[in-house]
Design a protein around this motif. Structure first.
Motif, PDB file in Angstrom:
ATOM      1  N   THR A 147     -13.115   8.451 -43.603  1.00 48.76           N
ATOM      2  CA  THR A 147     -14.225   8.764 -42.697  1.00 48.76           C
ATOM      3  C   THR A 147     -15.338   8.016 -43.284  1.00 48.76           C
ATOM      4  N   ALA A 148     -16.553   7.713 -42.712  1.00 47.37           N
ATOM      5  CA  ALA A 148     -17.743   7.090 -43.319  1.00 47.37           C
ATOM      6  C   ALA A 148     -18.333   7.980 -44.562  1.00 47.37           C
ATOM      7  N   VAL A 149     -18.480   9.215 -44.455  1.00 48.99           N
ATOM      8  CA  VAL A 149     -19.119   9.973 -45.248  1.00 48.99           C
ATOM      9  C   VAL A 149     -18.102  10.074 -46.543  1.00 48.99           C
ATOM     10  N   GLY A 150     -16.796  10.077 -46.479  1.00 46.92           N
ATOM     11  CA  GLY A 150     -15.791  10.125 -47.645  1.00 46.92           C
ATOM     12  C   GLY A 150     -15.894   8.664 -48.280  1.00 46.92           C
ATOM     13  N   LYS A 151     -15.846   7.779 -47.497  1.00 44.38           N
ATOM     14  CA  LYS A 151     -15.932   6.338 -48.170  1.00 44.38           C
ATOM     15  C   LYS A 151     -17.200   6.210 -49.037  1.00 44.38           C
ATOM     16  N   VAL A 152     -18.226   6.551 -48.257  1.00 48.58           N
ATOM     17  CA  VAL A 152     -19.626   6.355 -49.133  1.00 48.58           C
ATOM     18  C   VAL A 152     -19.508   7.018 -50.524  1.00 48.58           C
ATOM     19  N   LEU A 153     -19.018   8.426 -50.523  1.00 45.74           N
ATOM     20  CA  LEU A 153     -19.130   9.245 -51.574  1.00 45.74           C
ATOM     21  C   LEU A 153     -17.814   8.753 -52.719  1.00 45.74           C
ATOM     22  N   LEU A 154     -16.848   8.149 -52.202  1.00 45.95           N
ATOM     23  CA  LEU A 154     -15.737   7.598 -52.991  1.00 45.95           C
ATOM     24  C   LEU A 154     -16.422   6.412 -53.659  1.00 45.95           C
ATOM     25  N   VAL A 209     -21.602   6.119 -39.274  1.00 43.22           N
ATOM     26  CA  VAL A 209     -22.226   5.215 -40.375  1.00 43.22           C
ATOM     27  C   VAL A 209     -22.792   6.479 -41.137  1.00 43.22           C
ATOM     28  N   ALA A 210     -22.615   6.168 -42.678  1.00 44.97           N
ATOM     29  CA  ALA A 210     -22.976   7.164 -43.466  1.00 44.97           C
ATOM     30  C   ALA A 210     -23.729   6.545 -44.701  1.00 44.97           C
ATOM     31  N   VAL A 211     -24.541   7.319 -45.571  1.00 46.89           N
ATOM     32  CA  VAL A 211     -25.382   6.895 -46.549  1.00 46.89           C
ATOM     33  C   VAL A 211     -25.473   7.935 -47.687  1.00 46.89           C
ATOM     34  N   PRO A 212     -25.338   7.462 -49.067  1.00 48.95           N
ATOM     35  CA  PRO A 212     -25.297   8.495 -50.149  1.00 48.95           C
ATOM     36  C   PRO A 212     -26.653   9.218 -50.258  1.00 48.95           C
ATOM     37  N   VAL A 213     -26.708  10.351 -50.920  1.00 51.64           N
ATOM     38  CA  VAL A 213     -27.674  10.892 -51.351  1.00 51.64           C
ATOM     39  C   VAL A 213     -27.605  11.061 -53.004  1.00 51.64           C
ATOM     40  N   LEU A 214     -28.412  10.312 -53.694  1.00 54.47           N
ATOM     41  CA  LEU A 214     -28.032  10.050 -55.205  1.00 54.47           C
ATOM     42  C   LEU A 214     -29.221  11.000 -55.910  1.00 54.47           C
ATOM     43  N   VAL A 221     -24.418  12.926 -54.832  1.00 56.07           N
ATOM     44  CA  VAL A 221     -24.332  14.406 -54.730  1.00 56.07           C
ATOM     45  C   VAL A 221     -23.763  14.742 -53.355  1.00 56.07           C
ATOM     46  N   ALA A 222     -24.261  13.892 -52.186  1.00 56.21           N
ATOM     47  CA  ALA A 222     -23.846  14.224 -50.939  1.00 56.21           C
ATOM     48  C   ALA A 222     -24.020  12.857 -50.285  1.00 56.21           C
ATOM     49  N   ALA A 223     -23.521  13.207 -48.813  1.00 53.94           N
ATOM     50  CA  ALA A 223     -23.650  12.016 -48.067  1.00 53.94           C
ATOM     51  C   ALA A 223     -24.345  12.720 -46.706  1.00 53.94           C
ATOM     52  N   LEU A 224     -25.086  11.871 -45.889  1.00 54.40           N
ATOM     53  CA  LEU A 224     -25.488  11.987 -44.551  1.00 54.40           C
ATOM     54  C   LEU A 224     -24.704  10.929 -43.700  1.00 54.40           C
ATOM     55  N   SER A 225     -24.382  11.270 -42.520  1.00 57.71           N
ATOM     56  CA  SER A 225     -24.017  10.482 -41.550  1.00 57.71           C
ATOM     57  C   SER A 225     -24.294  10.741 -40.096  1.00 57.71           C
ATOM     58  N   VAL A 226     -24.004   9.599 -39.205  1.00 59.63           N
ATOM     59  CA  VAL A 226     -24.484   9.735 -37.807  1.00 59.63           C
ATOM     60  C   VAL A 226     -23.230   9.319 -36.975  1.00 59.63           C
ATOM     61  N   ALA A 227     -22.591  10.064 -36.176  1.00 62.84           N
ATOM     62  CA  ALA A 227     -21.537   9.751 -35.647  1.00 62.84           C
ATOM     63  C   ALA A 227     -21.538   9.854 -33.945  1.00 62.84           C
ATOM     64  N   ARG A 244     -33.474   5.121 -44.624  1.00 62.11           N
ATOM     65  CA  ARG A 244     -34.724   5.827 -44.877  1.00 62.11           C
ATOM     66  C   ARG A 244     -34.777   7.099 -45.366  1.00 62.11           C
ATOM     67  N   VAL A 245     -34.090   7.972 -44.650  1.00 64.40           N
ATOM     68  CA  VAL A 245     -33.841   9.262 -44.682  1.00 64.40           C
ATOM     69  C   VAL A 245     -33.172   9.584 -45.961  1.00 64.40           C
ATOM     70  N   ALA A 246     -32.013   9.011 -46.430  1.00 65.73           N
ATOM     71  CA  ALA A 246     -31.279   9.179 -47.496  1.00 65.73           C
ATOM     72  C   ALA A 246     -32.284   9.072 -48.761  1.00 65.73           C
ATOM     73  N   ALA A 247     -33.146   7.878 -48.654  1.00 64.21           N
ATOM     74  CA  ALA A 247     -34.023   7.909 -49.857  1.00 64.21           C
ATOM     75  C   ALA A 247     -34.945   8.900 -50.171  1.00 64.21           C
ATOM     76  N   ALA A 248     -35.670   9.508 -48.902  1.00 61.57           N
ATOM     77  CA  ALA A 248     -36.275  10.599 -49.129  1.00 61.57           C
ATOM     78  C   ALA A 248     -35.533  11.611 -49.555  1.00 61.57           C
ATOM     79  N   ALA A 249     -34.103  12.067 -49.137  1.00 60.57           N
ATOM     80  CA  ALA A 249     -33.492  13.214 -49.567  1.00 60.57           C
ATOM     81  C   ALA A 249     -32.852  13.083 -50.965  1.00 60.57           C
ATOM     82  N   SER A 250     -32.924  11.580 -51.293  1.00 63.75           N
ATOM     83  CA  SER A 250     -32.257  11.331 -52.839  1.00 63.75           C
ATOM     84  C   SER A 250     -33.404  12.021 -53.755  1.00 63.75           C
ATOM     85  N   GLN A 251     -34.860  11.709 -53.305  1.00 64.60           N
ATOM     86  CA  GLN A 251     -35.884  11.961 -54.122  1.00 64.60           C
ATOM     87  C   GLN A 251     -36.112  13.605 -54.384  1.00 64.60           C
TER      88      GLN A 251
END
Length: 261
Positions: A147-154, A209-214, A221-227, A244-251
């Motif tokens: 999965t995209a979320v899984g790969k970005v977290l791994l 598509v998935a992005v990490p929340v750092l 610590v988590a990932a966001l994805s669009v499917a 862009r959303v992940a950057a704000a979520a990371s903060q």
């Protein structure tokens, strides 16, 4: 004595089956009816049996009675929390607004997920306007490497990635990455770009598509994805919104999760 014990075991098994059938019937939101007669019909048992089993479930706090109707009880909700990875509730609370932001930017199905061993656990899901073959469900688990979320977290958890790469990788579709070297190279690429893609790797017809929340330490610590349905969504374009959303979520995660740690 032996015959009595065997009969008791059969009765217990039957009682458990009936209880589960009623809980499944209660959890079926497609029908607004939750009275004894309706539940007995959906669970395929007699009304008297349903009434007796519902009473047992009510005494144990798994079911609640509201007038002549029944609903799932609070104790079942607390038991359900055990499905999630440790700390997931606070992560979900902090990041849900950003999942909503990603939905507004994409109008497609979006997910919030965390890593738990070799699997991803979905903490939240908002459905898009267009139907898509998305197999995820809240509280559900899927293999991280497919999965995209899984790969970005791994990609951001070297130890978890090593454990996954050391095990046989099952194929879920013709596009699943089952070669450890190929998967390792893909995780390296995800670390460089900060985004992961999935084109039918778990589910045919599905693109993600998935992005990490750092956090402050750079750990995901988590990932966001669009499917969405392959051919109907542009995952490359959506990756811009997701970043862009992940950057704000990371903060927000750096602030909010530090307070709850």
């Amino acid at each position: 004595m032996t015959a009595t014990l065997a009969g008791s075991a059969r009765d217990d098994r039957a009682a458990v089956d009936k209880a589960i059938s009623l809980l499944v019937a209660l959890g079926d939101r497609s029908s607004g009816e939750s009275g004894v007669s309706a539940l007995a019909r959906r669970a395929q048992m007699s009304k008297s049996t349903a009434y007796r089993v519902l009473g047992m479930l009510e005494r144990n706090g798994v079911v609640e009675r509201v007038g002549t109707d029944y609903r799932l009880g609070e104790r079942l909700h607390h038991l359900g929390k055990a499905v999630y990875a440790p700390g997931s509730e606070s992560i979900r609370d902090v990041l849900l607004p950003y999942l909503a932001d990603l939905y507004e930017a994409s109008r497609e199905t979006v997910h919030l997920a965390v890593l738990d061993g070799p699997h991803v656990v979905y903490l939240a899901k908002l459905y898009g306007h267009r139907p898509a073959p998305v197999p995820s469900r809240i509280g559900g688990r899927l293999p991280a490497y497919a999965t995209a979320v899984g790969k970005v977290l791994l990609a951001y958890d070297y130890e978890a990635a090593e454990r996954v790469l050391s095990q046989p990788l099952r194929s879920y579709s013709a596009s699943t990455i089952t070669d450890p070297d190929e998967l390792s190279a893909e995780l390296d690429g995800i670390r460089r770009t900060g985004v992961a893609f999935d084109n039918e790797e778990y589910q045919p017809g599905l693109a993600c598509v998935a992005v990490p929340v750092l956090n402050r330490a750079g750990r995901a610590v988590a990932a966001l994805s669009v499917a969405g349905r392959l051919g109907q969504i542009d995952t490359r374009r959506l990756s811009v919104h997701a970043r862009r959303v992940a950057a704000a979520a990371s903060q927000a995660a750096a602030r909010g999760l530090a307070r709850t740690a």
